[in-house]
Design a protein around this motif. Structure first.
Motif, short mmCIF file in Angstrom:
data_model
loop_
_atom_site.label_atom_id
_atom_site.label_comp_id
_atom_site.label_asym_id
_atom_site.label_seq_id
_atom_site.Cartn_x
_atom_site.Cartn_y
_atom_site.Cartn_z
N PRO A 12 19.17 70.18 -45.24
CA PRO A 12 18.49 71.30 -45.90
C PRO A 12 17.22 71.59 -45.12
N PHE A 15 11.78 75.61 -45.23
CA PHE A 15 11.13 76.86 -44.89
C PHE A 15 9.80 76.89 -45.60
N ARG A 18 8.89 80.11 -47.72
CA ARG A 18 9.66 80.32 -48.95
C ARG A 18 9.86 78.98 -49.65
N VAL A 20 12.34 77.60 -50.77
CA VAL A 20 13.75 77.26 -50.77
C VAL A 20 14.10 76.59 -49.45
N SER A 21 15.28 75.99 -49.42
CA SER A 21 15.78 75.46 -48.16
C SER A 21 17.22 75.94 -47.99
N LYS A 22 17.68 75.95 -46.75
CA LYS A 22 19.05 76.34 -46.44
C LYS A 22 19.68 75.24 -45.62
N ARG A 23 20.97 75.09 -45.77
CA ARG A 23 21.70 74.11 -44.97
C ARG A 23 21.84 74.65 -43.55
N ARG A 24 21.30 73.89 -42.60
CA ARG A 24 21.30 74.32 -41.21
C ARG A 24 21.59 73.12 -40.31
N THR A 47 19.24 76.64 -33.67
CA THR A 47 19.33 78.03 -34.09
C THR A 47 20.07 78.84 -33.04
#
Length: 112
Positions: A12, A15, A18, A20-24, A47
């Protein structure tokens, strides 16, 4: 999960702009002994680099070995997360990408 330096994993990604977190995908930059004893690992962002670039961006030349579906780069945007946050391993850097990463980190951190 305890990983090795050079493993490409999904985490995760934090960020800061924000809440929130995103799976990357991310690259494990720290050695297994560090990851095991500290129960955390040091990661670099992976990325596509589609919207920006950094002078230290490192192209991943073998995306298949790394388990990546898209042309990607390692960005020296470093962060630390607990090992429990690692969702899964995708692959690992090829020998040539590992050599290029070692040269880059040697330049950045003054390693020999």
């Amino acid at each position: 999960m305890i990983c090795e330096r050079g493993d490409v994993v999904v985490v995760p990604f934090p960020f800061f702009e924000r809440p929130v977190s995103k799976r990357r995908p991310a690259l494990v930059c720290s050695q297994r002994a560090f990851n095991e004893s500290n129960r955390h690992s040091i990661f670099a962002m992976i990325t596509t680099g589609a919207h920006s670039s950094w002078p230290s961006d490192l192209p991943i030349t073998d995306g298949t070995s790394a388990g990546l579906d898209h042309t990607s780069i390692v960005r020296m945007k470093l962060f630390t997360l607990p090992n429990d946050f690692i969702i899964r391993k995708l692959g690992d850097l090829s020998r040539w990408d590992t050599v290029a990463l070692s040269k880059l980190t040697g330049t950045i951190f003054g390693e020999h």
